[in-house]
Write a protein that holds these residues in place. Structure first.
Motif, PDB file in Angstrom:
ATOM      1  N   GLN A   1       0.821  -1.217   0.000  1.00 51.12           N
ATOM      2  CA  GLN A   1       0.000   0.000   0.000  1.00 51.12           C
ATOM      3  C   GLN A   1       0.851   1.260   0.000  1.00 51.12           C
ATOM      4  O   GLN A   1       0.470   2.279  -0.575  1.00 51.12           O
ATOM      5  N   MET A   2       2.009   1.192   0.646  1.00 48.30           N
ATOM      6  CA  MET A   2       2.880   2.365   0.730  1.00 48.30           C
ATOM      7  C   MET A   2       3.612   2.644  -0.587  1.00 48.30           C
ATOM      8  O   MET A   2       4.021   3.775  -0.853  1.00 48.30           O
ATOM      9  N   PHE A   3       3.779   1.602  -1.407  1.00 46.12           N
ATOM     10  CA  PHE A   3       4.524   1.745  -2.659  1.00 46.12           C
ATOM     11  C   PHE A   3       3.689   1.198  -3.815  1.00 46.12           C
ATOM     12  O   PHE A   3       3.960   0.117  -4.345  1.00 46.12           O
ATOM     13  N   PRO A   4       2.652   1.922  -4.211  1.00 47.95           N
ATOM     14  CA  PRO A   4       1.775   1.432  -5.281  1.00 47.95           C
ATOM     15  C   PRO A   4       2.489   1.396  -6.622  1.00 47.95           C
ATOM     16  O   PRO A   4       3.568   1.964  -6.801  1.00 47.95           O
ATOM     17  N   ARG A   5       1.849   0.739  -7.568  1.00 49.35           N
ATOM     18  CA  ARG A   5       2.408   0.596  -8.909  1.00 49.35           C
ATOM     19  C   ARG A   5       2.678   1.951  -9.550  1.00 49.35           C
ATOM     20  O   ARG A   5       1.877   2.871  -9.469  1.00 49.35           O
ATOM     21  N   ARG A   6       3.818   2.087 -10.185  1.00 49.41           N
ATOM     22  CA  ARG A   6       4.145   3.267 -10.996  1.00 49.41           C
ATOM     23  C   ARG A   6       5.168   2.853 -12.038  1.00 49.41           C
ATOM     24  O   ARG A   6       5.907   1.880 -11.845  1.00 49.41           O
ATOM     25  N   PRO A   7       5.267   3.570 -13.151  1.00 52.61           N
ATOM     26  CA  PRO A   7       6.250   3.236 -14.180  1.00 52.61           C
ATOM     27  C   PRO A   7       7.673   3.290 -13.614  1.00 52.61           C
ATOM     28  O   PRO A   7       8.020   4.201 -12.864  1.00 52.61           O
ATOM     29  N   GLY A   8       8.465   2.297 -13.942  1.00 51.26           N
ATOM     30  CA  GLY A   8       9.860   2.291 -13.538  1.00 51.26           C
ATOM     31  C   GLY A   8      10.140   1.659 -12.185  1.00 51.26           C
ATOM     32  O   GLY A   8      11.291   1.589 -11.767  1.00 51.26           O
ATOM     33  N   LEU A   9       9.105   1.218 -11.468  1.00 51.99           N
ATOM     34  CA  LEU A   9       9.315   0.612 -10.158  1.00 51.99           C
ATOM     35  C   LEU A   9       9.142  -0.898 -10.244  1.00 51.99           C
ATOM     36  O   LEU A   9       8.081  -1.400 -10.603  1.00 51.99           O
ATOM     37  N   ARG A  10      10.196  -1.597  -9.920  1.00 53.80           N
ATOM     38  CA  ARG A  10      10.163  -3.063  -9.869  1.00 53.80           C
ATOM     39  C   ARG A  10       9.826  -3.500  -8.447  1.00 53.80           C
ATOM     40  O   ARG A  10      10.363  -2.974  -7.483  1.00 53.80           O
ATOM     41  N   TRP A  11       8.933  -4.481  -8.333  1.00 50.18           N
ATOM     42  CA  TRP A  11       8.498  -4.997  -7.051  1.00 50.18           C
ATOM     43  C   TRP A  11       8.857  -6.473  -6.949  1.00 50.18           C
ATOM     44  O   TRP A  11       8.506  -7.267  -7.823  1.00 50.18           O
ATOM     45  N   THR A  12       9.569  -6.878  -5.868  1.00 50.94           N
ATOM     46  CA  THR A  12       9.870  -8.296  -5.634  1.00 50.94           C
ATOM     47  C   THR A  12       9.525  -8.642  -4.196  1.00 50.94           C
ATOM     48  O   THR A  12       9.937  -7.953  -3.262  1.00 50.94           O
ATOM     49  N   VAL A  13       8.757  -9.719  -4.028  1.00 45.04           N
ATOM     50  CA  VAL A  13       8.432 -10.231  -2.698  1.00 45.04           C
ATOM     51  C   VAL A  13       8.916 -11.676  -2.613  1.00 45.04           C
ATOM     52  O   VAL A  13       8.586 -12.503  -3.464  1.00 45.04           O
ATOM     53  N   VAL A  14       9.704 -11.951  -1.580  1.00 40.83           N
ATOM     54  CA  VAL A  14      10.222 -13.307  -1.355  1.00 40.83           C
ATOM     55  C   VAL A  14       9.640 -13.849  -0.057  1.00 40.83           C
ATOM     56  O   VAL A  14       9.642 -13.175   0.975  1.00 40.83           O
TER      57      VAL A  14
END
Length: 256
Positions: A147-160
């Motif tokens: 929620q703190m870092f919503p989708r935006r162009p140029g942002l890669r998201w990784t959850v392990v």
């Protein structure tokens, strides 16, 4: 705005990296390797219940004089509680305005729990307490950070999700551990379906030389060949950097 392709592909980019259970064992090994791969302007958040051990890890990381400029913060928090989750999310949210390339959350915190026969677990509170720390906290923390870092162009998201072979295989006397690991694995598979922009990996690190493994040997009287935590940590970091795994998949160290 940052271009996700502008950073060195051999690094993790300008990242916010959050590692839970970072004070010892596998979490500590991950922190020691991740710090070399964070580009200038990155932030590393180390989360655990032991503040003294976290500070030791931070001090060790800050001894790397040749490392690029990056911030390291310790968060002493019990993630089985609402306050612990909210504090971690609050600290992470302070980086939300930065033009980051990558948000990396490694859910490593977990516990062994009571190793006992199925029929010994007659107290729901005992079971709930274990599941709160090992399942509920990972869901609440991950949701809060997303929620703190919503989708935006140029942002890669990784959850392990640091998983286990016991997420897939039943073993006598390990009902709490197997159940929690299976639940977490399915939980993060659902995340992969819900959030296509988030790359999700369930990673089983294999048997490692940790305090948990020592406890297992003491309780069961059995032993297995173990590896250094740093070896499995290196494999996980390579998987994250290469970014070639299907989102939601479960990978074992020995399959990688």
């Amino acid at each position: 705005m940052s271009d996700i392709n502008s950073h060195d592909p051999r690094t993790l980019g300008k990242s916010l990296c959050i590692i839970t259970g970072a004070s010892r064992g596998f979490g500590r090994a991950l922190a020691l390797q991740v710090v070399h791969l964070l580009e200038p302007g990155s932030v590393l958040l180390l989360v655990a219940r032991s503040g003294a051990q976290l500070q030791e890890v931070k001090d060790e990381l800050q001894n790397f004089r040749d490392e690029p400029e990056r911030q390291i913060h310790c968060i002493t928090a019990d993630l089985s509680t609402k306050d612990g989750v909210e504090e971690t999310v609050s600290v992470a949210s302070q980086e939300a305005e930065k033009e980051l390339d990558h948000v990396l959350l490694i859910n490593n915190a977990g516990s062994l729990g009571k190793i006992s026969s199925f029929v010994s677990f007659t107290d729901p509170k005992e079971v709930d307490s274990y599941m709160s720390f090992n399942v509920s906290s990972a869901l609440a923390l991950t949701a809060g950070i997303l929620q703190m870092f919503p989708r935006r162009p140029g942002l890669r998201w990784t959850v392990v999700n640091v998983s286990s072979v016991y997420a897939l295989e039943a073993s006598p006397l390990w009902v709490l551990y197997c159940t929690a690991k299976a639940a977490r694995t399915m939980m993060f598979k659902v995340l992969a379906e819900d959030e296509p922009n988030v790359k999700v990996l369930n990673y089983s690190p294999g048997p490692m030389e940790t305090e948990m493994q020592e406890k297992v040997r003491e309780i069961t009287g059995t032993s297995v060949d173990v590896m250094a935590c740093k070896d499995s940590a290196a494999t996980l970091i390579k998987l994250i950097i290469d970014n070639e795994f299907p989102s939601g998949t479960h990978l074992d160290f020995f399959e990688s």
